[in-house]
Design a protein around this motif. Structure first.
Motif, short mmCIF file in Angstrom:
data_model
loop_
_atom_site.label_atom_id
_atom_site.label_comp_id
_atom_site.label_asym_id
_atom_site.label_seq_id
_atom_site.Cartn_x
_atom_site.Cartn_y
_atom_site.Cartn_z
N ASP A 103 44.58 75.53 22.77
CA ASP A 103 43.56 74.49 22.85
C ASP A 103 43.73 73.45 21.76
O ASP A 103 43.18 72.36 21.85
N ARG A 104 44.44 73.76 20.70
CA ARG A 104 44.63 72.83 19.58
C ARG A 104 46.05 72.28 19.53
O ARG A 104 46.39 71.56 18.63
N TRP A 105 46.88 72.65 20.47
CA TRP A 105 48.31 72.35 20.42
C TRP A 105 48.65 71.21 21.37
O TRP A 105 48.09 71.11 22.45
N SER A 106 49.58 70.38 20.99
CA SER A 106 50.06 69.35 21.90
C SER A 106 51.45 68.90 21.46
O SER A 106 51.77 68.95 20.27
N PRO A 107 52.27 68.46 22.41
CA PRO A 107 53.58 67.91 22.02
C PRO A 107 53.44 66.74 21.05
O PRO A 107 54.22 66.60 20.12
N ALA A 108 52.41 65.90 21.24
CA ALA A 108 52.22 64.75 20.35
C ALA A 108 51.98 65.22 18.91
O ALA A 108 52.50 64.61 17.96
N ARG A 109 51.23 66.31 18.74
CA ARG A 109 50.96 66.83 17.39
C ARG A 109 52.26 67.29 16.74
O ARG A 109 52.51 66.99 15.57
N THR A 110 53.11 67.99 17.47
CA THR A 110 54.37 68.46 16.88
C THR A 110 55.29 67.29 16.59
O THR A 110 55.99 67.29 15.58
N GLN A 111 55.29 66.28 17.44
CA GLN A 111 56.11 65.09 17.19
C GLN A 111 55.64 64.39 15.92
O GLN A 111 56.46 63.95 15.12
N ASP A 112 54.34 64.29 15.73
CA ASP A 112 53.80 63.67 14.52
C ASP A 112 54.25 64.42 13.27
O ASP A 112 54.66 63.81 12.29
N PHE A 113 54.17 65.75 13.30
CA PHE A 113 54.60 66.54 12.14
C PHE A 113 56.08 66.35 11.87
O PHE A 113 56.49 66.21 10.73
N ALA A 114 56.89 66.35 12.91
CA ALA A 114 58.33 66.16 12.73
C ALA A 114 58.63 64.82 12.08
O ALA A 114 59.46 64.73 11.17
N GLU A 115 57.93 63.79 12.50
CA GLU A 115 58.13 62.46 11.91
C GLU A 115 57.66 62.44 10.46
O GLU A 115 58.36 61.89 9.59
N GLN A 116 56.50 63.03 10.17
CA GLN A 116 55.97 63.05 8.80
C GLN A 116 56.92 63.77 7.85
O GLN A 116 57.06 63.39 6.69
N LEU A 117 57.58 64.81 8.35
CA LEU A 117 58.49 65.61 7.51
C LEU A 117 59.90 65.04 7.47
O LEU A 117 60.75 65.56 6.77
N GLY A 118 60.17 63.98 8.23
CA GLY A 118 61.49 63.37 8.22
C GLY A 118 62.58 64.30 8.72
O GLY A 118 63.68 64.35 8.18
N LEU A 119 62.30 65.03 9.81
CA LEU A 119 63.21 66.07 10.27
C LEU A 119 64.30 65.60 11.22
O LEU A 119 65.13 66.39 11.63
N GLY A 120 64.31 64.35 11.60
CA GLY A 120 65.38 63.87 12.47
C GLY A 120 65.34 64.43 13.87
O GLY A 120 66.38 64.65 14.48
N LEU A 121 64.15 64.66 14.41
CA LEU A 121 64.01 65.12 15.79
C LEU A 121 63.86 63.91 16.70
O LEU A 121 63.14 62.97 16.38
N LEU A 122 64.54 63.97 17.84
CA LEU A 122 64.40 62.95 18.86
C LEU A 122 63.85 63.61 20.11
O LEU A 122 64.21 64.74 20.43
N TRP A 123 62.99 62.89 20.83
CA TRP A 123 62.34 63.43 22.02
C TRP A 123 62.74 62.59 23.22
O TRP A 123 62.03 61.67 23.59
N PRO A 124 63.88 62.88 23.83
CA PRO A 124 64.32 62.07 24.98
C PRO A 124 63.36 62.26 26.16
O PRO A 124 62.75 63.31 26.30
N SER A 125 63.24 61.26 26.97
CA SER A 125 62.33 61.36 28.12
C SER A 125 63.00 62.10 29.26
O SER A 125 64.14 62.35 29.30
#
Length: 158
Positions: free
Chosen positions: A136-158
């Motif tokens: 209920d608290r989880w979303s792909p957008a939330r994980t994408q935000d954390f990855a960006e904040q941490l500078g992890l170099g993750l890309l999310w292709p469509s």
């Protein structure tokens, strides 16, 4: 990266987090503890645990499945690991996974280390488990935000 030194890291419940659909993710070894060489995270995963298609630009990833059924897609190839197996995911290759069994037990090893902080930072403390289902608290957008904040170099292709 400095020269690795031996690291002996006992299991510590404070390194565990709720993840995704209620799985427990435990940081076993950090980049700091391995002088940057690698990071290791353990998943006690529940059915439906998944990662949407993504690309690592900074590290290679290794899945060591010890039990359960995990479907992994790497590039254009999809395979199911039943029971036990190893998957090597070089950086730059789009990949995803899905746990199909009731539970699955696997390790994620990244080299060089650093990606393990994603799970530690984006996961929820275990004591929130009774408050509400993690899903209920989880979303792909939330994980994408954390990855960006941490500078992890993750890309999310469509």
């Amino acid at each position: 990266m400095t020269s690795p030194v031996p690291a002996i890291v006992p299991t510590d419940p404070s390194r565990s987090r709720l993840w995704g659909v209620g799985s427990i993710v435990t940081t076993c070894l950090t980049a700091e503890e391995s002088a940057g060489a690698l990071g290791i995270t353990h998943f006690a995963a529940k059915s439906g645990e998944r990662a949407p298609k993504h690309i690592h630009t900074l590290e290679d990833e290794i899945f060591m499945v010890r039990g359960g059924q995990v479907v992994v897609t790497a590039g254009e190839e999809t395979s199911k690991i039943e029971g036990a197996g190893v998957v090597f995911l070089p950086r730059g290759i789009p990949h995803s996974y899905l746990v199909e069994s009731d539970t699955a037990d696997f390790y994620v090893i990244t080299t060089p280390g650093g990606f393990e902080k994603f799970f530690a930072e984006a996961g929820y403390p275990l004591d929130l488990g009774a408050a509400a289902p993690v899903g209920d608290r989880w979303s792909p957008a939330r994980t994408q935000d954390f990855a960006e904040q941490l500078g992890l170099g993750l890309l999310w292709p469509s």
